[in-house]
Write a protein that holds these residues in place. Structure first.
Motif: not given
Length: 154
Positions: A75-96
């Motif tokens: 999958i690639a940007k701008p697929d929403p799943e791409f952002y979800r996976r990266v956010l999970t790895a970031a281990q923070g809330t989206p606002g962080q």
């Protein structure tokens, strides 16, 4: 903190198959890492592209907690799943999370739709008719990020 690759932490012709990491960007990444930030790379890539060798040559490969390459993810940007996976790895809330990139749509508008803070890297500024989403920042290059972030903490 999430970084795009091409045009964000690199320099050189856009058509080059493997653009090198900009030394000024590398220096900023080292500072950000020393500040204790979790750094991730999120890049749209073609099948035969691998960002890791350029990161290693620049001496920044070990600074990234995780490297996301679209051709390996399927999958690639701008697929929403791409952002979800990266956010999970970031281990923070989206606002962080701060997503930093040079594509207004893929690195600013779409991450902002997920509640992620964003920074557009554009040495030449916004193009005619472009507008940043509320809360997004415009920077000429990532070398200014350590100073901006430490000023925001004060």
């Amino acid at each position: 903190m999430v970084f795009d690759y091409g045009g964000t932490i690199t320099f050189g012709a856009r058509t080059a198959p493997s653009r090198p990491v900009d030394p000024f960007a590398a220096a900023a990444l080292h500072v950000l890492h020393r500040l204790g930030l979790r750094l991730l790379l999120a890049s749209n890539t073609l099948e035969m592209q691998d960002r890791r060798p350029a990161l290693k040559i620049a001496g920044v490969d070990h600074l990234f907690y995780e490297v996301f390459q679209s051709h390996l993810m399927g999958i690639a940007k701008p697929d929403p799943e791409f952002y979800r996976r990266v956010l999970t790895a970031a281990q923070g809330t989206p606002g962080q999370v701060l997503w930093v990139g040079n594509s207004l749509k893929k690195d600013v508008v779409e991450p902002a739709c997920h509640g992620i803070r964003t920074a557009l890297v554009r040495p030449e500024g916004l193009h005619q008719g472009e507008r940043l989403p509320n809360g997004a920042i415009l920077i000429a290059q990532i070398g200014v990020l350590p100073r901006l972030l430490t000023e925001q903490e004060k």
